[in-house]
Design an enzyme around this catalytic site. Sequence first.
Site, PDB file in Angstrom:
ATOM      1  N   PHE A 232       0.465 -39.644 -33.294  1.00 32.93           N
ATOM      2  CA  PHE A 232      -0.064 -39.450 -31.484  1.00 32.93           C
ATOM      3  C   PHE A 232       1.993 -39.552 -31.973  1.00 32.93           C
ATOM      4  CE2 PHE A 232      -3.683 -42.128 -31.111  1.00 32.93           C
ATOM      5  CZ  PHE A 232      -4.968 -41.238 -31.162  1.00 32.93           C
ATOM      6  N   ARG A 572      -8.740 -19.521 -36.726  1.00 31.67           N
ATOM      7  CA  ARG A 572     -10.311 -19.744 -37.699  1.00 31.67           C
ATOM      8  C   ARG A 572     -10.650 -21.124 -37.600  1.00 31.67           C
ATOM      9  NH1 ARG A 572     -10.315 -18.138 -43.727  1.00 31.67           N
ATOM     10  NH2 ARG A 572     -12.615 -18.909 -44.535  1.00 31.67           N
ATOM     11  N   ILE A 573     -11.580 -22.175 -37.099  1.00 32.46           N
ATOM     12  CA  ILE A 573     -12.103 -23.124 -37.266  1.00 32.46           C
ATOM     13  C   ILE A 573     -12.264 -23.566 -38.841  1.00 32.46           C
ATOM     14  CG2 ILE A 573     -13.933 -25.132 -36.561  1.00 32.46           C
ATOM     15  CD1 ILE A 573     -11.073 -23.991 -34.710  1.00 32.46           C
ATOM     16  N   LEU A 574     -11.450 -24.764 -39.569  1.00 36.31           N
ATOM     17  CA  LEU A 574     -11.608 -24.568 -40.644  1.00 36.31           C
ATOM     18  C   LEU A 574     -12.841 -25.783 -40.981  1.00 36.31           C
ATOM     19  CD1 LEU A 574      -7.825 -25.090 -41.172  1.00 36.31           C
ATOM     20  CD2 LEU A 574      -9.418 -23.403 -41.599  1.00 36.31           C
ATOM     21  N   PRO A 576     -15.894 -27.783 -38.894  1.00 32.53           N
ATOM     22  CA  PRO A 576     -16.271 -27.621 -37.354  1.00 32.53           C
ATOM     23  C   PRO A 576     -15.902 -29.224 -37.710  1.00 32.53           C
ATOM     24  CG  PRO A 576     -17.763 -27.153 -38.611  1.00 32.53           C
ATOM     25  CD  PRO A 576     -16.249 -26.743 -39.778  1.00 32.53           C
ATOM     26  N   GLY A 646      -3.036 -24.319 -34.513  1.00 32.55           N
ATOM     27  CA  GLY A 646      -3.492 -25.871 -34.049  1.00 32.55           C
ATOM     28  C   GLY A 646      -4.525 -26.901 -33.475  1.00 32.55           C
ATOM     29  N   GLU A 649      -3.449 -30.848 -30.215  1.00 39.75           N
ATOM     30  CA  GLU A 649      -3.564 -31.393 -29.331  1.00 39.75           C
ATOM     31  C   GLU A 649      -4.141 -30.240 -28.529  1.00 39.75           C
ATOM     32  OE1 GLU A 649       0.929 -32.511 -30.418  1.00 39.75           O
ATOM     33  OE2 GLU A 649      -0.042 -31.114 -31.527  1.00 39.75           O
TER      34      GLU A 649
END
Lengths: 686, 324
Positions: A232, A572-574, A576, A646, A649
């Site tokens: 984190f 783009r979601i690499l 899911p 990203g 977060e």
Amino acid sequence: MTATLPTAVGAPLARLEGPEKVTGTAKYAAEYRTGEVAYGWVVQSPVPRGRLNAVLADPAADTLAVLWHGNAPRLKSGDDPELDVLQSDRISYRGQAVALVVAGTLEAARRAAQELRLDITTEEHDALLRTDHPGLYTPERVNPAFPAETSSGDVDTALAAAAVAVDVTYRTPALHNNPMEPHATIARWQDGDLELHDSNQHPSGVAATVGALFGLPPERVHVITEHVGGGFGSKGTARPNAVLAALGAKVVGRPVKVVLPRQAMFSMVGHRTPTIQRIRLGAEPDGTLTAIDHQATEQTSRLFEFAEQTTVVTRHMYAAPNRRTGHRLARLDMPTPRWMRAPGEAPGMVGLECALDELAERLGIDPIELRVRNEPAVEPETGVPFTSRHYVECLRAGAERFGWAGRDPRPRQRRDGDWWIGTGMAGATYPTMAQPSTARVRALADGAFEVAIGATDLGTGARTILTQIAADALAVPVERIRIRIGDSTLPKASVAGGSSGSASWGWAVTGACRELRASGRDEATFDSSELVQHQEKDGRHAFGAHFAEVRVDAVTGEVRVSRLFGMFAAGRILNPRTARSQLLGGMIMGMGMALHEEGVLDPAMGEWVNHDLAEYHIPVHADVEDIDAAWLDEHDDRINPMGSKGIGEIGIVGSPAAIVNAVWHATGIRVRDLPVRLDKLLSLLP
Amino acid sequence: MKTFDYRTADRSSAGLAPEAMFLAGGTNLVDLMKLGVATPDVLVDVTKLPLDGITERPDGGVRIGATVRNSDLAADPRIRRGFPVLSQALLAGASGQLRNMATTGGNLLQRTRCRYFMDATKPCNKHAPGTGCPAREGDHRNLAILGGSEACVATHPSDMAVALAALGAVVRVDGAAGERTVPVTDLHRLPGDTPQRDTVLEHGEMITAVDLPALPFATRSAYRKARDRASYAFAVGSVAAALDVDDGVVREVRLAFGAVAPKPWRATVAEEVLRGRPATEESFRAAADAELEAARPLRDNAYKIDLIRNLTAAVLTRLAGEAR
Ligand SMILES: Cc1cc2nc3c(=O)[nH]c(=O)nc-3n(C[C@H](O)[C@H](O)[C@H](O)COP(=O)(O)OP(=O)(O)OC[C@H]3O[C@@H](n4cnc5c(N)ncnc54)[C@H](O)[C@@H]3O)c2cc1C
Ligand code: SF4
């Protein structure tokens, strides 16, 4: 190699190391067998400020060494004073490492540590953050390098002239990083070289930092970080455990293991600063914002300046002609705050998004509508166009999925038995970043490819995603990729932080793979520094919207989140599967921020007194009822070769405000001092 | 953690050397040893003694062995049927893993969660007599509003004990001086100026069992706990109650409060007020207020007064509704 291969990126590939983790064979830093290991126990200062005159150890104690500033080897001071452990008599906070006991067993080390006598001259301390603190100052920059203040137009005049204005102060408490795996190191010296099995987010960074302290070039420090149980941000740089283990090992001539006990996680590894945020908004009757002013008061330590960028988020969320943001810091005799998931954005969006909810109430405008009316065409402060911004689409699509339409805007209208029920929403955003990294790919004799990069997988799925990226770039199935990460001797990668890992490392991996194919050779290395450094920094963000339904018990004031939904536009979601887990994890951590987490300060002791997981509450399974995340199919080819933003977060950004706003809708009570606990509601409930 | 010897207890009346302590599930004691707050030389493990049975008594009561695990006790059909308040209280506490280890005796004798008590580097009259009570000025949000003293405002954290107090349970004790019984409500001491002593037990006295006397109307009993998250958190306020209503009037009532005092707080004043009164929410609130008149809240724990009043009214109102 065939052109018809389905792309690996975008597929819900399961974590490659999943079976190892669930069967317990995946090794974390403290689990390696390294010769005849000795155990280090960190002795922490029992006072917040003073001087350590002497350490008195029982000569009969069963120890190998008791190190303190009076006898510890000298280090070459670097730029993080917290790593200059055991070098000076100065005590700067309660919990600071003042000695290290090394013994043949953990029990003997801990026993001797508890029996150590510390001769300390105590000095007056100051541990309480307040807006009238005499030492408040404006830092030069806020994390990582933003100006501390910005201003344009005439905020005061605009506020005075505004048809409707709000002027509210929101407070967020100290929050503490508690990854499941605590900070841990096994240090071993061999022929003057140092080997560290260390839990961190940046092996090459740790190698360089620890090496410098011992006068070694980075290549003589080997950091192995195969698996990490969360960080984190608290493992973004070397922490004192690594230096202490190396010091101990140097003195006793054996490998030394140092694992921080949970209690030490509340002082030695960095926390999120408490914030006091004053937000002033001015608007036309139709909701058009005329002024935004967001000022944060926060703390840092005497040792080191860390300035959380709490109000930076306000610089690019909403349009308004007159605007001002700022930060003031007090240096306190307390541990140094550092990064914790979405530093800046997470607390800053509590202030901004709750204040907007209050404004919507005053205006009689739906809170979603209010946000839509203030959507900027370009980044409001820099004037830079967004590479992509689908905030309004997230608000609309999220509202649709959540069932926002027809919501009675009045508070305290829905009741089910003892429960008051309400709904709330808030926006989300997180900057899209990338950092220089290098990757290497080799064609192996068996037709597979070894892809190597000194990245780390904190449990996020980085290893899996890089495999997918490499497979596509080489146009081979994922089974033919052998990924190697988590080692400082591999090509240098950036820190696993700032939600930038996949973008930074994926960029380097893509580059190396493309180069391999283009060159026809069987090895290629690619360094993304040039490309990354030439990128425009502004105008790059992911966006999202959170929706919460809460129930508040009229008998006890207990709050439960019955529904939490997030809609995101994050490129783009690499993958899911791993993405969903990141987003949900962030949202749950946001629930903790809204309702549970708080470092409880005793100013007289100069300490957060609830320093273990029985007393510092984070959400448990029973707190998580109906939760879901979804995303828009966003294409942005200007940010990096994968088109990804990203996602590590953004889940924690906005979810706390959505919950706090829902509590108001359920009860009519604005709790402006997080966490929202039953004692803050009970006496105000009807 | 100090070096210690370990042995298993062979008899309940064997007594203890001065620096020895009994060990049961260890879920509280071992934590305190790691923290340096408890420093025994010898641990005498009681869990191998034949004290793990739950047996019915001829009078309709139940005897619970001292080493019965909290999970087993909560699941026992006789408890669930005859004394639901006890089963509910146990299940509201800790986590499944902890309840599998924790025992009846250990649960009763667990120590306060006061954050200063649990930190050997801090002053605290309970772990270091005479060093002061930083909680009064410092963190006391979850400390006592009833029964505290200048010297100490710790709360007893057990859920189970609150149910046992309501049920009028009796603790069976064995020691050098022989066997004796102590009502659960008399087991824990108020701190006065000697907060270091939690209970009336002499050193070396072992709890062997807890007796639940027959209480037919306890089939209508309940426990309700308020806490800072949905599960796995100590109470910030709780109420255990059993109610016997006849024709809309309270015939008999048992009421105890948790997380408000150094002991499970049997609300005798409230019970007295309620007997013979109409079983209405107003009566229940008034009764709670009568009990809470003695409350002496500190800066940050006055909310417990509202909380306990509300919980009392809610639990008794529900029980009264079931009676109709
Ligand atoms: C994270 C956490 C959360 C928790 N949450 C809750 C909660 O929500 N509600 C709740 O009620 N409890 C909670 N607990 C406390 C738990 O219920 C107690 O730790 C447990 O009941 C103690 O029982 P034990 O058998 O493990 O006792 P031990 O730790 O073995 O002993 C406790 C004390 O009792 C003494 N002792 C034990 N048996 C005997 C005997 N037969 N005769 C004389 N002395 C004896 C020991 O010497 C020691 O002093 C929690 C604990 C933890 C760690
Ligand atoms: S309340 Fe009791 S246990 Fe807590 S610090 Fe004061 S004396 Fe110690």
